[in-house]
Design an enzyme around this catalytic site. Structure first.
Site, mmCIF file in Angstrom:
data_model
loop_
_atom_site.group_PDB
_atom_site.id
_atom_site.type_symbol
_atom_site.label_atom_id
_atom_site.label_comp_id
_atom_site.label_asym_id
_atom_site.label_seq_id
_atom_site.Cartn_x
_atom_site.Cartn_y
_atom_site.Cartn_z
ATOM 1 N N ASN A 16 0.834 -1.210 0.000
ATOM 2 C CA ASN A 16 0.000 0.000 0.000
ATOM 3 C C ASN A 16 0.866 1.256 0.000
ATOM 4 O O ASN A 16 0.554 2.231 -0.679
ATOM 5 C CB ASN A 16 -0.961 -0.003 1.187
ATOM 6 C CG ASN A 16 -2.190 -0.843 0.909
ATOM 7 O OD1 ASN A 16 -3.053 -0.441 0.137
ATOM 8 N ND2 ASN A 16 -2.235 -2.034 1.495
ATOM 9 N N MET A 91 0.196 -2.839 12.031
ATOM 10 C CA MET A 91 -0.579 -3.882 12.690
ATOM 11 C C MET A 91 -0.528 -3.827 14.219
ATOM 12 O O MET A 91 -0.686 -4.841 14.877
ATOM 13 C CB MET A 91 -0.130 -5.261 12.185
ATOM 14 C CG MET A 91 -0.273 -5.421 10.678
ATOM 15 S SD MET A 91 -1.924 -5.043 10.037
ATOM 16 C CE MET A 91 -2.715 -6.610 10.299
ATOM 17 N N HIS A 110 -8.304 -0.905 5.467
ATOM 18 C CA HIS A 110 -8.674 -2.182 6.105
ATOM 19 C C HIS A 110 -9.317 -3.100 5.078
ATOM 20 O O HIS A 110 -10.197 -2.667 4.314
ATOM 21 C CB HIS A 110 -9.636 -1.914 7.272
ATOM 22 C CG HIS A 110 -10.001 -3.163 7.995
ATOM 23 N ND1 HIS A 110 -9.158 -3.775 8.899
ATOM 24 C CD2 HIS A 110 -11.104 -3.953 7.921
ATOM 25 C CE1 HIS A 110 -9.735 -4.866 9.358
ATOM 26 N NE2 HIS A 110 -10.912 -4.996 8.783
ATOM 27 N N GLU A 175 -7.333 -1.951 -2.605
ATOM 28 C CA GLU A 175 -6.667 -1.085 -1.609
ATOM 29 C C GLU A 175 -5.731 -0.100 -2.295
ATOM 30 O O GLU A 175 -5.676 1.079 -1.926
ATOM 31 C CB GLU A 175 -5.844 -1.932 -0.629
ATOM 32 C CG GLU A 175 -6.674 -2.764 0.297
ATOM 33 C CD GLU A 175 -5.831 -3.541 1.297
ATOM 34 O OE1 GLU A 175 -6.353 -3.863 2.359
ATOM 35 O OE2 GLU A 175 -4.650 -3.834 1.012
HETATM 36 C C1 GAR Z 1 -3.366 -4.670 3.872
HETATM 37 O O1 GAR Z 1 -4.205 -5.641 3.313
HETATM 38 C C2 GAR Z 1 -4.136 -3.831 4.876
HETATM 39 O O2 GAR Z 1 -5.459 -3.617 4.526
HETATM 40 C C3 GAR Z 1 -4.044 -4.698 6.108
HETATM 41 O O3 GAR Z 1 -2.719 -5.162 6.103
HETATM 42 C C4 GAR Z 1 -2.285 -5.319 4.751
HETATM 43 C C5 GAR Z 1 -0.943 -4.666 4.583
HETATM 44 O O4 GAR Z 1 -0.404 -4.925 3.321
HETATM 45 N N1 GAR Z 1 -4.368 -3.949 7.295
HETATM 46 C C6 GAR Z 1 -5.117 -4.413 8.280
HETATM 47 O O5 GAR Z 1 -5.561 -5.547 8.306
HETATM 48 C C7 GAR Z 1 -5.374 -3.416 9.398
HETATM 49 N N2 GAR Z 1 -6.389 -3.885 10.283
HETATM 50 P P1 GAR Z 1 0.847 -4.100 2.790
HETATM 51 O O6 GAR Z 1 1.886 -4.077 3.909
HETATM 52 O O7 GAR Z 1 1.341 -4.883 1.604
HETATM 53 O O8 GAR Z 1 0.377 -2.729 2.430
#
Ligand code: GAR
Length: 214
Positions: A16, A91, A110, A175
């Site tokens: 992200n 997280m 999320h 996302e």
């Molecule tokens: C993403 O899917 C985000 O939505 C989730 O962690 C992932 C991070 O991916 N976040 C949560 O679950 C927050 N409650 P990334 O590190 O590749 O961006």
């Protein structure tokens, strides 16, 4: 003109963050000025460094308490004069003092259609529950777990026999569209809050519509 300054917090792979760096960073008057992680292994840190963005790591274990860690993190963001804090796969829960300091200036992405499936393993939770539609939410952060005012959502239909990897890919692609779009909307001042009666939650209105349409 002073850019709209964004600080991003990551814990993991940082895809992200990458989407933000690739789409809005140094575009449209927006600049990612710093990236912080709670763990040194977060791959997002290398992504930031490659883009020439300053990074720092704030593990809870290196501070006396979680609150002390959050204070150090808040100082780092404040020193970078951030206008917006973006939780991009961060997280860990942030303490009420931290949340209060950045109230109305902090968003999270999320992987579910909130208020369904808050917390961790949201994609797995949705598949295990057997819902036919899930999705992605970008919301403001308040003291609860994924309970803040909703800014953008996109729905995704699940196949009748969902394959977790394909669902994850679809969710992540959504996302990567929604998070930069949310940053753009905030940077251009397109959001307005409608407050309900005392104690009721706040509803976000996008002036001119999501894509500037009327
Ligand atoms: C993403 O899917 C985000 O939505 C989730 O962690 C992932 C991070 O991916 N976040 C949560 O679950 C927050 N409650 P990334 O590190 O590749 O961006």
């Amino acid at each position: 003109m002073r850019p709209f300054r964004v600080g991003v917090l990551v814990s993991g792979s940082g895809t992200n963050l990458q989407a933000v760096l690739d789409s809005v960073h140094r575009e449209e008057g927006i600049e990612v000025v710093c990236v912080a992680a709670n763990r040194a292994e977060a791959e997002g840190l290398a992504r930031a460094e490659t883009a020439g963005v300053e990074t720092a790591v704030f593990p809870v274990a290196e501070h006396a308490t979680r609150t002390a860690r959050d204070e150090a993190l808040a100082e780092f963001l404040t020193a970078h004069e951030v206008d917006l804090v973006v939780l991009a796969g961060f997280m860990e829960l942030l303490s009420p003092g931290f949340v209060g300091r950045f109230e109305g200036r902090m968003i999270n992405v999320h992987p579910s259609l909130l208020p369904a499936f808050p917390g961790v393993r949201a994609i797995e939770q949705a598949i295990e529950y057997g819902v036919r539609v899930t999705g992605v939410t970008v919301h403001f952060v308040d003291e609860g777990v994924d309970t803040g005012s909703i800014l953008l959502q996109e729905a995704i239909e699940l196949p009748y026999a969902p394959d977790i990897e394909r669902v994850e890919q679809t969710i992540h692609a959504a996302e990567h569209r929604l998070l930069p779009e949310a940053i753009r909307l905030i940077a251009r001042g397109a959001l307005r809050e409608e407050r309900g009666e005392a104690g009721k939650r706040r509803r976000i209105v996008i002036e001119g519509g999501r894509h500037g349409e009327h």
